[in-house]
Motif scaffolding. Structure first.
Motif, PDB file in Angstrom:
ATOM      1  N   MET A 266       0.925  -1.535   0.410  1.00  0.00           N
ATOM      2  CA  MET A 266       0.108   0.448  -0.176  1.00  0.00           C
ATOM      3  C   MET A 266       0.774   1.698  -0.099  1.00  0.00           C
ATOM      4  O   MET A 266       1.488   1.097   0.779  1.00  0.00           O
ATOM      5  CB  MET A 266      -1.082  -0.080   1.212  1.00  0.00           C
ATOM      6  CG  MET A 266      -1.767   0.931   1.661  1.00  0.00           C
ATOM      7  SD  MET A 266      -3.150   1.576  -0.227  1.00  0.00           S
ATOM      8  CE  MET A 266      -4.391  -0.875   0.485  1.00  0.00           C
ATOM      9  N   ILE A 267       0.551   2.664  -0.765  1.00  0.00           N
ATOM     10  CA  ILE A 267       1.392   3.130  -0.991  1.00  0.00           C
ATOM     11  C   ILE A 267       0.721   4.893  -0.404  1.00  0.00           C
ATOM     12  O   ILE A 267      -0.977   4.728  -0.505  1.00  0.00           O
ATOM     13  CB  ILE A 267       1.915   3.968  -2.007  1.00  0.00           C
ATOM     14  CG1 ILE A 267       1.758   2.788  -3.105  1.00  0.00           C
ATOM     15  CG2 ILE A 267       2.159   5.189  -3.068  1.00  0.00           C
ATOM     16  CD1 ILE A 267       3.367   2.719  -2.994  1.00  0.00           C
ATOM     17  N   ARG A 268       1.242   5.571   0.584  1.00  0.00           N
ATOM     18  CA  ARG A 268       0.319   6.142   0.897  1.00  0.00           C
ATOM     19  C   ARG A 268       1.180   7.768   1.230  1.00  0.00           C
ATOM     20  O   ARG A 268       2.791   7.409   1.401  1.00  0.00           O
ATOM     21  CB  ARG A 268       0.410   5.727   2.604  1.00  0.00           C
ATOM     22  CG  ARG A 268      -0.316   6.633   3.655  1.00  0.00           C
ATOM     23  CD  ARG A 268       0.143   7.469   4.797  1.00  0.00           C
ATOM     24  NE  ARG A 268      -0.602   5.736   5.491  1.00  0.00           N
ATOM     25  CZ  ARG A 268      -0.324   5.094   6.722  1.00  0.00           C
ATOM     26  NH1 ARG A 268       0.073   5.842   7.030  1.00  0.00           N
ATOM     27  NH2 ARG A 268      -0.797   3.840   6.288  1.00  0.00           N
ATOM     28  N   ALA A 269       0.144   8.608   0.586  1.00  0.00           N
ATOM     29  CA  ALA A 269       1.028   9.843   0.931  1.00  0.00           C
ATOM     30  C   ALA A 269       0.097  11.091   0.809  1.00  0.00           C
ATOM     31  O   ALA A 269      -1.343  10.842   1.207  1.00  0.00           O
ATOM     32  CB  ALA A 269       0.989   9.819  -0.489  1.00  0.00           C
ATOM     33  N   TYR A 270       0.073  11.996   1.651  1.00  0.00           N
ATOM     34  CA  TYR A 270      -0.229  13.667   1.640  1.00  0.00           C
ATOM     35  C   TYR A 270       0.082  15.015   0.471  1.00  0.00           C
ATOM     36  O   TYR A 270       1.441  14.426  -0.133  1.00  0.00           O
ATOM     37  CB  TYR A 270       0.606  14.010   2.566  1.00  0.00           C
ATOM     38  CG  TYR A 270       1.033  12.564   3.891  1.00  0.00           C
ATOM     39  CD1 TYR A 270      -0.308  13.153   5.138  1.00  0.00           C
ATOM     40  CD2 TYR A 270       1.501  11.928   3.602  1.00  0.00           C
ATOM     41  CE1 TYR A 270      -0.745  12.396   5.813  1.00  0.00           C
ATOM     42  CE2 TYR A 270       1.108  11.005   5.306  1.00  0.00           C
ATOM     43  CZ  TYR A 270       0.387  11.082   6.317  1.00  0.00           C
ATOM     44  OH  TYR A 270       0.107  10.353   7.368  1.00  0.00           O
TER      45      TYR A 270
ATOM     46  N   ILE B 284      -4.647  23.176   1.207  1.00  0.00           N
ATOM     47  CA  ILE B 284      -5.483  21.539   1.491  1.00  0.00           C
ATOM     48  C   ILE B 284      -4.148  20.867   1.906  1.00  0.00           C
ATOM     49  O   ILE B 284      -3.425  20.756   1.203  1.00  0.00           O
ATOM     50  CB  ILE B 284      -6.435  21.387   0.287  1.00  0.00           C
ATOM     51  CG1 ILE B 284      -7.988  22.117   0.023  1.00  0.00           C
ATOM     52  CG2 ILE B 284      -6.721  19.803   0.402  1.00  0.00           C
ATOM     53  CD1 ILE B 284      -8.559  22.165  -1.003  1.00  0.00           C
ATOM     54  N   VAL B 285      -4.688  19.652   2.561  1.00  0.00           N
ATOM     55  CA  VAL B 285      -3.941  18.858   3.092  1.00  0.00           C
ATOM     56  C   VAL B 285      -4.590  17.493   2.822  1.00  0.00           C
ATOM     57  O   VAL B 285      -5.536  17.430   3.688  1.00  0.00           O
ATOM     58  CB  VAL B 285      -2.648  18.545   4.111  1.00  0.00           C
ATOM     59  CG1 VAL B 285      -1.871  17.653   4.397  1.00  0.00           C
ATOM     60  CG2 VAL B 285      -2.002  20.299   4.484  1.00  0.00           C
ATOM     61  N   MET B 286      -4.106  16.244   2.149  1.00  0.00           N
ATOM     62  CA  MET B 286      -4.887  15.406   1.748  1.00  0.00           C
ATOM     63  C   MET B 286      -4.429  14.019   1.780  1.00  0.00           C
ATOM     64  O   MET B 286      -3.290  14.265   2.080  1.00  0.00           O
ATOM     65  CB  MET B 286      -5.614  15.434   0.169  1.00  0.00           C
ATOM     66  CG  MET B 286      -6.199  14.252  -0.581  1.00  0.00           C
ATOM     67  SD  MET B 286      -6.532  14.539  -2.370  1.00  0.00           S
ATOM     68  CE  MET B 286      -6.981  16.265  -1.703  1.00  0.00           C
ATOM     69  N   LYS B 287      -4.359  13.083   2.782  1.00  0.00           N
ATOM     70  CA  LYS B 287      -3.980  12.103   3.409  1.00  0.00           C
ATOM     71  C   LYS B 287      -4.625  10.625   1.722  1.00  0.00           C
ATOM     72  O   LYS B 287      -5.646  11.408   1.867  1.00  0.00           O
ATOM     73  CB  LYS B 287      -4.369  11.463   4.556  1.00  0.00           C
ATOM     74  CG  LYS B 287      -3.338  10.471   5.059  1.00  0.00           C
ATOM     75  CD  LYS B 287      -3.818   9.523   6.368  1.00  0.00           C
ATOM     76  CE  LYS B 287      -3.727   8.433   6.484  1.00  0.00           C
ATOM     77  NZ  LYS B 287      -3.729   8.289   7.798  1.00  0.00           N
ATOM     78  N   VAL B 288      -3.646  10.374   0.982  1.00  0.00           N
ATOM     79  CA  VAL B 288      -4.417   9.384   0.195  1.00  0.00           C
ATOM     80  C   VAL B 288      -3.364   7.931  -0.010  1.00  0.00           C
ATOM     81  O   VAL B 288      -2.911   8.311   0.799  1.00  0.00           O
ATOM     82  CB  VAL B 288      -3.946  10.118  -0.997  1.00  0.00           C
ATOM     83  CG1 VAL B 288      -5.155  10.891  -1.641  1.00  0.00           C
ATOM     84  CG2 VAL B 288      -2.881  10.200  -1.298  1.00  0.00           C
ATOM     85  N   GLU B 289      -4.209   6.428  -0.316  1.00  0.00           N
ATOM     86  CA  GLU B 289      -3.661   5.925  -0.020  1.00  0.00           C
ATOM     87  C   GLU B 289      -4.218   5.088  -1.566  1.00  0.00           C
ATOM     88  O   GLU B 289      -5.451   4.871  -1.709  1.00  0.00           O
ATOM     89  CB  GLU B 289      -4.333   4.946   0.989  1.00  0.00           C
ATOM     90  CG  GLU B 289      -3.669   5.214   2.192  1.00  0.00           C
ATOM     91  CD  GLU B 289      -3.709   4.104   3.354  1.00  0.00           C
ATOM     92  OE1 GLU B 289      -5.123   3.371   3.538  1.00  0.00           O
ATOM     93  OE2 GLU B 289      -3.841   4.515   5.048  1.00  0.00           O
TER      94      GLU B 289
ATOM     95  N   MET C  75       4.047  14.232  -1.410  1.00  0.00           N
ATOM     96  CA  MET C  75       4.590  13.545  -0.054  1.00  0.00           C
ATOM     97  C   MET C  75       4.708  11.738   0.428  1.00  0.00           C
ATOM     98  O   MET C  75       3.892  12.007   0.412  1.00  0.00           O
ATOM     99  CB  MET C  75       4.945  14.062   1.230  1.00  0.00           C
ATOM    100  CG  MET C  75       5.354  15.418   1.103  1.00  0.00           C
ATOM    101  SD  MET C  75       5.352  16.692   2.217  1.00  0.00           S
ATOM    102  CE  MET C  75       3.263  16.612   3.205  1.00  0.00           C
ATOM    103  N   ILE C  76       5.157  11.581  -0.512  1.00  0.00           N
ATOM    104  CA  ILE C  76       4.980   9.805   0.280  1.00  0.00           C
ATOM    105  C   ILE C  76       5.541   9.376   1.496  1.00  0.00           C
ATOM    106  O   ILE C  76       7.087   9.318   1.408  1.00  0.00           O
ATOM    107  CB  ILE C  76       5.930   9.080  -1.061  1.00  0.00           C
ATOM    108  CG1 ILE C  76       5.153   9.443  -2.344  1.00  0.00           C
ATOM    109  CG2 ILE C  76       5.442   7.327  -1.238  1.00  0.00           C
ATOM    110  CD1 ILE C  76       5.808   8.919  -3.722  1.00  0.00           C
ATOM    111  N   ALA C  77       4.951   8.496   2.237  1.00  0.00           N
ATOM    112  CA  ALA C  77       4.987   7.955   3.293  1.00  0.00           C
ATOM    113  C   ALA C  77       6.261   6.582   3.461  1.00  0.00           C
ATOM    114  O   ALA C  77       5.476   6.049   2.620  1.00  0.00           O
ATOM    115  CB  ALA C  77       3.979   8.370   4.182  1.00  0.00           C
ATOM    116  N   MET C  78       7.341   7.350   4.191  1.00  0.00           N
ATOM    117  CA  MET C  78       7.668   6.246   4.467  1.00  0.00           C
ATOM    118  C   MET C  78       6.605   4.620   5.744  1.00  0.00           C
ATOM    119  O   MET C  78       6.508   5.479   6.169  1.00  0.00           O
ATOM    120  CB  MET C  78       9.095   6.037   5.262  1.00  0.00           C
ATOM    121  CG  MET C  78      10.080   7.213   4.434  1.00  0.00           C
ATOM    122  SD  MET C  78      10.078   6.016   2.701  1.00  0.00           S
ATOM    123  CE  MET C  78      11.555   5.186   3.360  1.00  0.00           C
ATOM    124  N   GLN C  79       6.818   3.860   4.938  1.00  0.00           N
ATOM    125  CA  GLN C  79       6.433   2.396   5.582  1.00  0.00           C
ATOM    126  C   GLN C  79       6.613   1.707   6.582  1.00  0.00           C
ATOM    127  O   GLN C  79       8.583   1.552   6.281  1.00  0.00           O
ATOM    128  CB  GLN C  79       5.425   1.991   5.664  1.00  0.00           C
ATOM    129  CG  GLN C  79       4.468   2.539   4.201  1.00  0.00           C
ATOM    130  CD  GLN C  79       3.099   2.347   4.094  1.00  0.00           C
ATOM    131  OE1 GLN C  79       3.018   1.782   4.600  1.00  0.00           O
ATOM    132  NE2 GLN C  79       2.637   3.577   3.825  1.00  0.00           N
TER     133      GLN C  79
END
Length: 75
Positions: free
Chosen positions: A1-5, A40-45, A71-75
């Motif tokens: 799963m890719i999570r990004a802001y 806007i700040v959006m969290k997406v997966e 910004m791609i989150a590190m898991q």
């Protein structure tokens, strides 16, 4: 799963309308209208980078979006 802001700059006055529209999408896990350099700040997966890339491309194509930063989150 890719999570990004996603940090989004909109045309003035369109922030809430855009946030409400995107909050209905299943990939959007959280969204906030904020004050500062971004609107806007959006969290997406997404399941993969291609789907994230397509989402960002479609977001940037909207007439009320001035710019975005991902910004791609590190898991």
């Amino acid at each position: 799963m890719i999570r990004a802001y996603l940090l989004v700059i909109t045309k003035p006055g369109s922030e809430s309308r855009i946030a409400n529209k995107f909050l209905k999408l299943p990939e959007v896990k959280d969204i906030e209208v904020v004050y500062g350099d971004y609107d806007i700040v959006m969290k997406v997966e997404f399941s993969n980078m291609d789907k994230l890339s397509e989402f960002v491309k479609n977001l940037r194509a909207l007439k009320d979006i001035k710019s975005t930063s991902t910004m791609i989150a590190m898991q």
